[in-house]
Design an enzyme around this catalytic site. Structure first.
Site, PDB file in Angstrom:
ATOM      1  N   ARG A  45       0.872  -1.184   0.000  1.00 18.79           N
ATOM      2  CA  ARG A  45       0.000   0.000   0.000  1.00 18.79           C
ATOM      3  C   ARG A  45       0.899   1.220   0.000  1.00 18.79           C
ATOM      4  O   ARG A  45       1.785   1.352   0.823  1.00 18.79           O
ATOM      5  CB  ARG A  45      -0.911  -0.002   1.229  1.00 18.79           C
ATOM      6  CG  ARG A  45      -1.891  -1.167   1.252  1.00 18.79           C
ATOM      7  CD  ARG A  45      -2.842  -1.045   2.431  1.00 18.79           C
ATOM      8  NE  ARG A  45      -3.729  -2.165   2.548  1.00 18.79           N
ATOM      9  CZ  ARG A  45      -4.930  -2.244   1.983  1.00 18.79           C
ATOM     10  NH1 ARG A  45      -5.378  -1.248   1.240  1.00 18.79           N
ATOM     11  NH2 ARG A  45      -5.679  -3.315   2.166  1.00 18.79           N
ATOM     12  N   HIS A  71       1.463   6.882  -0.280  1.00 18.79           N
ATOM     13  CA  HIS A  71       0.353   7.818  -0.213  1.00 18.79           C
ATOM     14  C   HIS A  71       0.724   9.107   0.533  1.00 18.79           C
ATOM     15  O   HIS A  71       1.535   9.094   1.447  1.00 18.79           O
ATOM     16  CB  HIS A  71      -0.836   7.177   0.504  1.00 18.79           C
ATOM     17  CG  HIS A  71      -1.313   5.925  -0.163  1.00 18.79           C
ATOM     18  ND1 HIS A  71      -1.920   4.921   0.521  1.00 18.79           N
ATOM     19  CD2 HIS A  71      -1.268   5.518  -1.454  1.00 18.79           C
ATOM     20  CE1 HIS A  71      -2.245   3.941  -0.313  1.00 18.79           C
ATOM     21  NE2 HIS A  71      -1.846   4.280  -1.523  1.00 18.79           N
ATOM     22  N   LYS A  84       1.532  10.832  10.812  1.00 20.47           N
ATOM     23  CA  LYS A  84       0.992   9.511  11.149  1.00 20.47           C
ATOM     24  C   LYS A  84       1.887   8.812  12.162  1.00 20.47           C
ATOM     25  O   LYS A  84       3.096   8.785  12.009  1.00 20.47           O
ATOM     26  CB  LYS A  84       0.914   8.626   9.899  1.00 20.47           C
ATOM     27  CG  LYS A  84      -0.014   9.145   8.828  1.00 20.47           C
ATOM     28  CD  LYS A  84       0.070   8.270   7.586  1.00 20.47           C
ATOM     29  CE  LYS A  84      -0.805   8.811   6.473  1.00 20.47           C
ATOM     30  NZ  LYS A  84      -0.633   8.025   5.242  1.00 20.47           N
ATOM     31  N   TYR A 114      -3.128   3.442  12.203  1.00 21.21           N
ATOM     32  CA  TYR A 114      -2.634   4.793  11.941  1.00 21.21           C
ATOM     33  C   TYR A 114      -3.332   5.758  12.898  1.00 21.21           C
ATOM     34  O   TYR A 114      -4.553   5.772  12.963  1.00 21.21           O
ATOM     35  CB  TYR A 114      -3.026   5.308  10.564  1.00 21.21           C
ATOM     36  CG  TYR A 114      -2.930   4.430   9.370  1.00 21.21           C
ATOM     37  CD1 TYR A 114      -2.110   4.794   8.308  1.00 21.21           C
ATOM     38  CD2 TYR A 114      -3.702   3.276   9.224  1.00 21.21           C
ATOM     39  CE1 TYR A 114      -2.046   4.037   7.154  1.00 21.21           C
ATOM     40  CE2 TYR A 114      -3.641   2.508   8.082  1.00 21.21           C
ATOM     41  CZ  TYR A 114      -2.815   2.891   7.054  1.00 21.21           C
ATOM     42  OH  TYR A 114      -2.763   2.139   5.911  1.00 21.21           O
ATOM     43  N   ASP A 164      -2.448   2.335  -6.675  1.00 19.29           N
ATOM     44  CA  ASP A 164      -1.028   2.176  -6.379  1.00 19.29           C
ATOM     45  C   ASP A 164      -0.229   1.727  -7.599  1.00 19.29           C
ATOM     46  O   ASP A 164       0.935   2.082  -7.740  1.00 19.29           O
ATOM     47  CB  ASP A 164      -0.836   1.219  -5.209  1.00 19.29           C
ATOM     48  CG  ASP A 164      -1.368   1.793  -3.904  1.00 19.29           C
ATOM     49  OD1 ASP A 164      -1.623   3.012  -3.848  1.00 19.29           O
ATOM     50  OD2 ASP A 164      -1.535   1.028  -2.948  1.00 19.29           O
TER      51      ASP A 164
END
Length: 181
Positions: free
Chosen positions: A58, A61, A70, A130, A166
């Site tokens: 993932r 981003h 985060k 997160y 992605d």
């Protein structure tokens, strides 16, 4: 709690104290006073929890506006977690840092606002958490290519499973060109 600085300003590994015995373990995953004393003076507004299976990648981003800081951790399984400095003018612009986060080590990674983030799942299943300093804004969400050769991230997966978003992330060269104006 131990704080480990990384080569990228705004990225630190946090090693909370884990209290374990034959029954299991207990770990404090957030204690505002202690984290502030350690230099993480942030206000969290949103918590997220995702699950992914082995070889899922993932990222990378970020949000073009409303940048998110985060604090990430894993409660089941293990992942290779990556932060990329995408702050123009930063001495580590275009550099990345990666480390393993797992249920076994209970490490956390703090990723300051202005960095891109991604992870690869190394176990059969992973639960990823997160704590975010800004709300998710899908209208300004963006993605860099996870395998961009200019970034040179060494991902420990051979056959990654990716979302369409992605797979089609922007190259770092495109990102750089858009931010050098």
């Amino acid at each position: 709690m131990e704080i480990v600085k990384t080569p990228i300003a705004g990225v630190v590994v946090i090693k909370p104290k884990v209290f374990g015995d034959a029954r299991g373990y207990f770990v404090e995953t957030w204690h505002e006073e202690r984290y502030v004393k350690a230099g993480l003076n942030c206000r969290f507004v949103q918590d997220n929890h995702s699950t992914s299976r082995r070889n899922v990648v993932r990222g990378l981003h970020y949000q073009k506006a409303f940048a998110q800081g985060k604090l990430v951790s894993v409660s089941l399984g293990n992942v290779f977690d990556v932060a990329v400095d995408i702050r123009p003018g930063s001495p580590t612009f275009g550099k990345w840092y990666g480390c393993e986060l797992s249920a076994d080590n209970q490490h956390q990674l703090w990723i300051a606002p202005g960095l891109a983030h991604g992870f690869a799942v190394l176990s059969e299943l992973a639960h990823f958490h997160y704590k975010c300093t800004e709300y998710y804004h899908p209208e300004v969400e963006a993605c860099l290519r996870w395998d961009d050769p200019e970034l040179g991230i060494v991902w420990p997966v051979e056959k990654p499973i990716l979302s369409e978003k992605d797979k089609n992330g922007m190259s770092f060269a495109e990102y750089r060109a858009a931010h050098e104006r």
